[in-house]
Motif scaffolding. Structure first.
Motif, PDB file in Angstrom:
ATOM      1  N   SER A 104       0.896  -1.360   0.059  1.00  0.00           N
ATOM      2  CA  SER A 104       0.009  -0.067  -0.050  1.00  0.00           C
ATOM      3  C   SER A 104       0.776   1.313  -0.096  1.00  0.00           C
ATOM      4  N   VAL A 105       1.881   1.286   0.802  1.00  0.00           N
ATOM      5  CA  VAL A 105       2.731   2.630   0.895  1.00  0.00           C
ATOM      6  C   VAL A 105       3.506   2.750  -0.497  1.00  0.00           C
ATOM      7  N   ALA A 106       4.097   1.685  -0.945  1.00  0.00           N
ATOM      8  CA  ALA A 106       4.829   1.623  -2.039  1.00  0.00           C
ATOM      9  C   ALA A 106       3.994   2.206  -3.273  1.00  0.00           C
ATOM     10  N   CYS A 107       2.958   1.917  -3.414  1.00  0.00           N
ATOM     11  CA  CYS A 107       1.752   2.273  -4.413  1.00  0.00           C
ATOM     12  C   CYS A 107       1.578   3.898  -4.405  1.00  0.00           C
ATOM     13  N   ARG A 108       2.102   4.531  -3.319  1.00  0.00           N
ATOM     14  CA  ARG A 108       1.513   5.949  -3.190  1.00  0.00           C
ATOM     15  C   ARG A 108       2.888   6.702  -2.893  1.00  0.00           C
ATOM     16  N   ASN A 109       4.163   6.138  -3.106  1.00  0.00           N
ATOM     17  CA  ASN A 109       5.423   6.632  -2.829  1.00  0.00           C
ATOM     18  C   ASN A 109       6.157   7.261  -3.928  1.00  0.00           C
ATOM     19  N   GLU A 110       6.659   8.471  -3.959  1.00  0.00           N
ATOM     20  CA  GLU A 110       7.379   9.082  -4.996  1.00  0.00           C
ATOM     21  C   GLU A 110       8.532   8.434  -5.250  1.00  0.00           C
ATOM     22  N   PHE A 111       9.328   7.669  -4.301  1.00  0.00           N
ATOM     23  CA  PHE A 111      10.659   7.271  -4.537  1.00  0.00           C
ATOM     24  C   PHE A 111      10.441   5.787  -5.394  1.00  0.00           C
ATOM     25  N   PHE A 112       9.283   5.064  -4.932  1.00  0.00           N
ATOM     26  CA  PHE A 112       9.053   3.993  -5.470  1.00  0.00           C
ATOM     27  C   PHE A 112       8.542   3.822  -6.922  1.00  0.00           C
ATOM     28  N   LEU A 113       7.731   4.748  -7.198  1.00  0.00           N
ATOM     29  CA  LEU A 113       6.936   4.967  -8.418  1.00  0.00           C
ATOM     30  C   LEU A 113       7.683   5.616  -9.396  1.00  0.00           C
ATOM     31  N   HIS A 158      -4.050   3.827 -12.172  1.00  0.00           N
ATOM     32  CA  HIS A 158      -5.035   3.420 -11.337  1.00  0.00           C
ATOM     33  C   HIS A 158      -4.449   2.499 -10.205  1.00  0.00           C
ATOM     34  N   ILE A 159      -3.033   2.538  -9.955  1.00  0.00           N
ATOM     35  CA  ILE A 159      -2.307   1.767  -9.076  1.00  0.00           C
ATOM     36  C   ILE A 159      -2.966   1.967  -7.785  1.00  0.00           C
ATOM     37  N   GLY A 160      -3.575   3.258  -7.461  1.00  0.00           N
ATOM     38  CA  GLY A 160      -3.934   3.510  -6.185  1.00  0.00           C
ATOM     39  C   GLY A 160      -5.299   2.921  -5.638  1.00  0.00           C
ATOM     40  N   GLY A 161      -5.586   1.740  -6.641  1.00  0.00           N
ATOM     41  CA  GLY A 161      -6.754   0.803  -6.124  1.00  0.00           C
ATOM     42  C   GLY A 161      -5.972  -0.152  -5.418  1.00  0.00           C
ATOM     43  N   ILE A 162      -4.731  -0.225  -5.677  1.00  0.00           N
ATOM     44  CA  ILE A 162      -3.998  -1.438  -5.055  1.00  0.00           C
ATOM     45  C   ILE A 162      -3.519  -0.901  -3.446  1.00  0.00           C
TER      46      ILE A 162
END
Length: 501
Positions: free
Chosen positions: A130-139, A165-169
């Motif tokens: 969940s955190v990775a899908c909303r993280n600038e560094f990861f994305l 739509h990765i925010g759904g994950i």
């Protein structure tokens, strides 16, 4: 700006002619007559494409009658409305959440021994995703700036939809992680007598569960839309507190020996557990972007009471968005970034007045703002996936897509607004006129023209003539739904903004 019914030979200062009486020029006869017999098929296609683009400089925008809002004769079918509503965001949420719920149901029947012994790892694994899908560094590293134009169009459309739509994950895995924490705490209470579980472990499990539930409920779409400051403070600060509580829970849970009922300290054992590494990864992902926060000088102009144009130093590549705030830690707001490229000395953010914070930029413009140097990727960042595309926006939505159409010469811009030059000032219009040829943009001012364009008719004609593969839409919720539904009906691939992501 040209008036309705202007002759085709007249081009307005902004590169467009408005009319309701003419369609896009036919293009089939162009290109081949000037090609030599020895020209390759590829060269002929390039010549035809070039001529097609030149013809768009003479395009006459179809306009509606005065007072008419759209040209739709009947509402979209329920199936079309459902397809637009049940987008990949909701698909990703459904998939992530449903798979975890199935796993929990199976675990409740005592048929999955791993879950009985590692429920905390399953909870933290979901929260890590969940955190990775909303993280600038990861994305930013996940979305490598590599062209995907070689791939089939269906795959590029699928991949774009998934990434956008990765925010759904993000939300699906967050909800599932909390469900796993519920499972863990309930199981701990059920077995606390047999395993001699001390009260501190039980109490800390409940405290952690309460805090992460606050984080989740603060992010509910209705709360985000109507109480953004509440969301901002609780989701962020309760989220940080939840990370601390998770660390304490992981350490306490690992240090307790169920065989002898005593606590022990064994760092080597802790470092070998899955829970430790999940908690560490979550902490790193959350912390890294905050190390890039900087206080930077800005110049703010207010061409109208509705808009603040914020000027920053340094050029930025297309497709990135930035978060800005008056404070180092509180109330960050995300906006599209306008820049002519990384070689430029400046970039801009267009902040339309929508609440107290943005209104403050107009009424009391600051000299400095806080921002993160690590920008996050928006939907236009994926523009390099496509050979040709159209970016259509209304009002301040220009902030999200102008960099794309300025920096990439295979993208067409359609910007619709009311009293645009007075509202947004000369900066954007100067950038468009300097950097884009007239055959690659349409600017339609509804106040000057006294009517609205026939947006779907225009979009279909440009889509065909420009040989576009996709349409990026940046409008208000009603306008976005209307255009998305129209694109579905006409077989055009399109992507629009999300308000719950």
């Amino acid at each position: 700006m040209a008036s309705i019914g202007a002759p085709a030979s007249h081009i307005s200062p902004t590169g467009v002619v408005f009319s309701s009486s003419r369609n896009v020029p036919t293009l089939e006869a162009k290109g081949s007559a000037t090609s030599s017999a020895s020209a390759s098929i590829n060269e002929a296609e390039k010549a035809e494409s070039w001529d097609d683009e030149k013809a768009l400089a003479r395009y006459l925008v179809p306009a509606l009658e005065k007072g008419q809002k759209n040209a739709r004769l009947k509402p979209p079918t329920p199936w079309i409305r459902f397809r637009v509503w049940y987008n990949p965001y909701r698909m990703n949420f459904s998939l992530a959440f449903a798979l975890n719920m199935i796993a929990i149901v199976v675990s409740c029947t005592h048929r999955w021994g791993y879950a009985e012994n590692h429920a905390a790892a399953l909870a933290l694994g979901n929260l890590t995703a969940s955190v990775a899908c909303r993280n600038e560094f990861f994305l930013r590293y996940f979305l490598a700036d590599t062209s995907m134009q070689w791939a089939p169009l269906w795959w590029r459309i699928f991949l774009t939809g998934f990434i956008q739509h990765i925010g759904g994950i993000h939300s699906g895995c967050a909800a599932a992680g909390i469900a796993w924490f519920f499972f863990l705490v309930i199981r701990t209470f059920q077995h606390h007598v047999a395993k001699h579980t001390p009260a501190v472990v039980l109490a800390w499990g409940i405290i952690t569960l309460v805090v992460i539930n606050v984080v989740m409920f603060a992010a509910m779409p209705w709360i985000r839309a109507h109480h953004h400051n509440f969301f901002e403070r609780h989701h962020r600060f309760a989220g940080w507190l939840a990370v601390v509580f998770v660390w304490i829970f992981v350490c306490i849970n690992d240090s307790y020996n169920t065989e002898n009922g005593k606590f022990h300290s064994n760092g080597n054992h802790l470092a070998k557990t899955q829970e430790f590494w999940y908690a560490l990864f979550i902490t790193v992902l959350i912390a890294v972007p905050w190390f890039t926060v900087r206080k930077v000088p800005v110049e703010i102009t207010t061409p109208s009471p509705r808009v603040a144009v914020i000027k920053f130093q340094k050029g930025i590549q297309q497709g990135l968005l930035g978060r800005i705030s008056r404070s180092a830690t509180v109330e960050y707001h995300g906006f599209g970034i306008i820049s002519e490229g990384i070689e430029s000395n400046t970039h801009y953010i267009i902040a339309g007045v929508q609440g107290d914070w943005t209104r403050g930029l107009v009424n009391d413009p600051p000299k400095f703002l806080y921002t993160r140097e690590m920008k996050f990727a928006g939907l236009p960042y994926l523009a390099h996936f496509f050979r040709r595309g159209i970016a259509i926006c209304t009002g301040s939505g220009i902030g999200a897509v102008l960099s794309t159409t300025v920096q990439l010469d295979n993208w067409f811009l359609i910007w619709i607004g009311s009293d645009m030059e007075k509202s947004f000032g000369p900066v954007l219009f100067d950038m468009i006129n300097r950097t884009m040829p007239k055959e690659r943009y349409i600017l339609f001012d509804t106040k000057k023209e006294g009517r609205r364009p026939d947006t779907m008719k225009m979009l279909k004609e440009i889509y065909t003539s420009f040989k576009a593969e996709v349409v990026l839409i940046t409008s208000n919720p009603a306008g976005n739904a209307e255009l998305m539904q129209g694109c579905k009906e006409n077989g055009m691939h399109s992507f629009g903004p999300l308000w719950d992501s």
